[in-house]
Design a protein around this motif. Structure first.
Motif, mmCIF file in Angstrom:
data_model
loop_
_atom_site.group_PDB
_atom_site.id
_atom_site.type_symbol
_atom_site.label_atom_id
_atom_site.label_comp_id
_atom_site.label_asym_id
_atom_site.label_seq_id
_atom_site.Cartn_x
_atom_site.Cartn_y
_atom_site.Cartn_z
ATOM 1 N N LEU A 79 -5.036 6.456 -4.873
ATOM 2 C CA LEU A 79 -5.513 6.974 -5.981
ATOM 3 C C LEU A 79 -4.274 7.120 -7.088
ATOM 4 C CD1 LEU A 79 -7.748 8.493 -7.270
ATOM 5 C CD2 LEU A 79 -6.820 10.744 -6.330
ATOM 6 N N ALA A 80 -4.438 6.132 -8.237
ATOM 7 C CA ALA A 80 -3.685 6.145 -9.135
ATOM 8 C C ALA A 80 -4.006 6.455 -10.552
ATOM 9 C CB ALA A 80 -2.943 4.822 -9.138
ATOM 10 N N THR A 81 -3.911 7.811 -10.687
ATOM 11 C CA THR A 81 -4.815 8.255 -12.115
ATOM 12 C C THR A 81 -3.910 9.740 -12.334
ATOM 13 O OG1 THR A 81 -6.325 9.153 -13.254
ATOM 14 C CG2 THR A 81 -6.387 9.659 -10.713
ATOM 15 N N ALA A 82 -3.714 9.710 -13.566
ATOM 16 C CA ALA A 82 -2.972 11.027 -14.156
ATOM 17 C C ALA A 82 -3.953 11.981 -14.496
ATOM 18 C CB ALA A 82 -2.123 10.695 -15.413
ATOM 19 N N ASP A 83 -5.094 11.714 -14.529
ATOM 20 C CA ASP A 83 -6.180 12.802 -14.949
ATOM 21 C C ASP A 83 -6.314 13.766 -13.921
ATOM 22 O OD1 ASP A 83 -6.793 11.168 -17.308
ATOM 23 O OD2 ASP A 83 -8.313 9.922 -15.981
ATOM 24 N N ALA A 84 -6.612 15.081 -14.553
ATOM 25 C CA ALA A 84 -7.099 16.155 -13.518
ATOM 26 C C ALA A 84 -8.228 16.115 -12.575
ATOM 27 C CB ALA A 84 -6.944 17.365 -14.486
ATOM 28 N N LEU A 125 5.961 21.338 -29.626
ATOM 29 C CA LEU A 125 5.148 20.216 -30.398
ATOM 30 C C LEU A 125 4.574 19.335 -29.118
ATOM 31 C CD1 LEU A 125 7.342 19.407 -33.334
ATOM 32 C CD2 LEU A 125 5.541 21.084 -33.052
ATOM 33 N N VAL A 126 3.717 20.317 -28.302
ATOM 34 C CA VAL A 126 2.962 19.242 -27.297
ATOM 35 C C VAL A 126 1.542 18.828 -27.859
ATOM 36 C CG1 VAL A 126 1.958 19.426 -24.858
ATOM 37 C CG2 VAL A 126 4.154 20.605 -25.548
ATOM 38 N N VAL A 127 1.174 17.586 -27.771
ATOM 39 C CA VAL A 127 0.077 17.016 -28.753
ATOM 40 C C VAL A 127 -0.527 16.183 -27.445
ATOM 41 C CG1 VAL A 127 -1.018 15.323 -30.357
ATOM 42 C CG2 VAL A 127 1.135 16.712 -30.735
ATOM 43 N N GLU A 128 -1.907 16.627 -27.089
ATOM 44 C CA GLU A 128 -2.927 15.891 -26.252
ATOM 45 C C GLU A 128 -3.570 14.869 -26.752
ATOM 46 O OE1 GLU A 128 -5.132 18.101 -23.483
ATOM 47 O OE2 GLU A 128 -4.075 20.198 -23.858
ATOM 48 N N THR A 129 -3.247 13.697 -26.285
ATOM 49 C CA THR A 129 -4.141 12.406 -26.879
ATOM 50 C C THR A 129 -4.500 11.465 -25.655
ATOM 51 O OG1 THR A 129 -3.942 10.556 -28.063
ATOM 52 C CG2 THR A 129 -1.764 11.387 -27.083
ATOM 53 N N PRO A 130 -5.373 10.621 -25.744
ATOM 54 C CA PRO A 130 -5.779 9.761 -24.652
ATOM 55 C C PRO A 130 -4.700 8.846 -24.534
ATOM 56 C CG PRO A 130 -7.825 9.874 -26.370
ATOM 57 C CD PRO A 130 -6.438 10.557 -27.009
ATOM 58 N N TYR A 131 -4.506 8.473 -23.155
ATOM 59 C CA TYR A 131 -3.363 7.442 -22.660
ATOM 60 C C TYR A 131 -3.646 6.279 -23.196
ATOM 61 C CZ TYR A 131 -1.625 11.256 -19.325
ATOM 62 O OH TYR A 131 -1.159 12.083 -18.665
ATOM 63 N N ASP A 132 -3.512 5.951 -24.388
ATOM 64 C CA ASP A 132 -3.733 4.627 -25.217
ATOM 65 C C ASP A 132 -3.016 4.662 -26.546
ATOM 66 O OD1 ASP A 132 -5.673 5.664 -26.979
ATOM 67 O OD2 ASP A 132 -7.361 5.183 -25.555
ATOM 68 N N PHE A 133 -2.996 3.214 -27.039
ATOM 69 C CA PHE A 133 -2.608 3.328 -28.370
ATOM 70 C C PHE A 133 -3.094 3.821 -29.603
ATOM 71 C CE2 PHE A 133 -2.579 0.583 -32.482
ATOM 72 C CZ PHE A 133 -0.973 0.438 -32.523
ATOM 73 N N ASP A 134 -4.424 3.542 -29.662
ATOM 74 C CA ASP A 134 -5.191 4.062 -30.756
ATOM 75 C C ASP A 134 -5.193 5.851 -30.724
ATOM 76 O OD1 ASP A 134 -6.096 1.614 -31.505
ATOM 77 O OD2 ASP A 134 -7.678 1.541 -30.185
ATOM 78 N N GLY A 138 -6.594 16.589 -21.450
ATOM 79 C CA GLY A 138 -6.911 17.510 -20.402
ATOM 80 C C GLY A 138 -5.837 17.188 -19.240
ATOM 81 N N ILE A 139 -4.826 18.022 -19.555
ATOM 82 C CA ILE A 139 -3.507 17.713 -19.001
ATOM 83 C C ILE A 139 -3.328 17.983 -17.386
ATOM 84 C CG2 ILE A 139 -1.103 18.506 -18.621
ATOM 85 C CD1 ILE A 139 -1.116 19.572 -21.600
ATOM 86 N N GLY A 140 -3.375 16.664 -16.790
ATOM 87 C CA GLY A 140 -3.443 16.641 -15.394
ATOM 88 C C GLY A 140 -2.093 16.958 -14.609
ATOM 89 N N PRO A 141 -2.054 16.535 -13.464
ATOM 90 C CA PRO A 141 -0.619 16.918 -12.661
ATOM 91 C C PRO A 141 0.512 16.040 -13.368
ATOM 92 C CG PRO A 141 -2.135 15.528 -11.245
ATOM 93 C CD PRO A 141 -2.899 15.964 -12.404
ATOM 94 N N LEU A 142 0.262 14.815 -13.811
ATOM 95 C CA LEU A 142 1.443 14.245 -14.585
ATOM 96 C C LEU A 142 1.869 14.743 -15.729
ATOM 97 C CD1 LEU A 142 3.264 11.860 -15.189
ATOM 98 C CD2 LEU A 142 1.602 10.519 -15.930
#
Length: 338
Positions: free
Chosen positions: A128-133, A221-230, A198-202
């Motif tokens: 299981l390789a995902t950083a999602d909660a 300054l903690v900013v949540e964003t999708p794990y991608d370039f855009d 949606g901050i997960g374990p990573l």
């Protein structure tokens, strides 16, 4: 009675010799946990006598394994997951295993559906390789079912939401702390952290290390964003428009590239005006300009370690392994002071 040539016997032949139905033989192949020990032994004996097809199914009859590993990744388009999948598939092939790859597309609903069908498919192990909660009770229940069936689940990051999973033991808190401390000491100004939505374990480990490195009074300054370039480019643009930022720690290399593009669009030069560091090491980091400094363990190293852990788990060995250690790879986006 002369045994047929390999590949000639059919599932019906096995059923007749074992004195069971075709459905029972199919169940032995796909759901052995639902078959009694006596029936299992009769079907395996019949399969051996008939030289039943030397495939993954036949091996399952003889040793209870299918020779299949399920690899579940958060987003196969991401460089880390691509590198991880490549390493795992190559090493699995060397060990005689095949790999079923599932792209979760950061959807917990899809993850749950995949987990629920894996026991019926008779996989030997799950990576299981995902950083999602993982937050849905049904997902956690599906993981428990895998454990009950004796199917080990291995993860690339410690998870407090998958209680039976085996982990590499890599802790992102210390790399995040070291990276933040180094950037804060560069004299450029406040450091921000770009972390997944949606901050997960990573993400929790990155945030913990980042906050631990901040000096008293420094802005958080903690900013949540999708794990991608855009997503990262848009998030970094909004951050740079509202705050004075001298350094950015990005969870992934695509996120770091997005942050650099946002900075360049505002006339900021990297690393002269803004330093950038990523918490993952993939070949892409060296292929862009400016090349990105990283502090982590390479995707290939993660893949090697996962396969060693998997081999121990399938062999029933409880062999402790030293955790992966982060390595600093200095490139153009940030050169730490000596």
């Amino acid at each position: 009675m002369t045994a047929p040539e390999r590949g000639q016997a059919t599932i019906l032949d096995v059923a007749r010799l074992a004195g069971v139905s075709r459905t029972t033989v199919s169940r032995v192949l796909n759901e052995p946990e639902r078959v009694t020990a006596d029936t299992l032994a009769k079907v395996r004996a019949a399969a051996d006598r008939l030289n039943f097809v030397p495939s993954a199914a036949a091996r399952s009859l003889r040793n209870g394994r299918t020779g299949t590993i399920a690899l579940l990744v958060g987003d196969v388009s991401q460089p880390f997951h691509g590198g991880l999948a490549k390493t795992i598939s190559h090493e699995a092939d060397d060990l005689g295993y095949s790999v079923m790859l599932y792209d979760l597309a950061h959807s917990e609903t899809r993850l749950r559906r995949v987990l629920e069908k894996l026991p019926k498919q008779g996989v030997d192990a799950v990576v299981l390789a995902t950083a999602d909660a993982l937050v849905e009770p049904e997902t956690l229940q599906a993981l428990d079912v895998l454990h009950e069936h004796g199917i080990p689940v291995l993860t690339t990051v410690d998870r407090d939401d998958a209680r039976h999973a085996l982990s590499l033991g890599f802790d992102y808190r210390e790399p995040a702390r070291a990276a933040t401390s180094a950037m804060a000491g560069s004299g450029h100004g406040p450091v921000a952290l770009l972390v997944g939505t949606g901050i997960g374990p990573l993400g929790r480990q990155l945030v913990a290390g980042y906050l631990d490195a901040l000096s008293p009074g420094a802005p958080e300054l903690v900013v949540e964003t999708p794990y991608d370039f855009d997503g990262a480019q848009a998030a970094a643009a909004a951050l740079l428009d509202r705050a004075s930022v001298g350094g950015i720690l990005a969870a992934t290399v695509p996120m770091a590239i997005g942050a650099i593009r946002a900075a360049e669009a505002r006339g900021l030069r990297v690393p002269d005006d803004l330093v950038v560091l990523s918490g993952e090491e993939v070949p892409l980091a060296a292929q862009v300009r400016p090349a990105i400094t990283t502090l982590s363990a390479a995707a290939e190293r993660n893949g090697h370690a996962i396969m060693r852990l998997l081999a121990d788990a399938l062999a029933g060995r409880d062999a402790p392994r030293p955790p992966l250690e982060a390595e600093l790879v200095v490139r153009e986006s940030f050169v730490p002071a000596r």
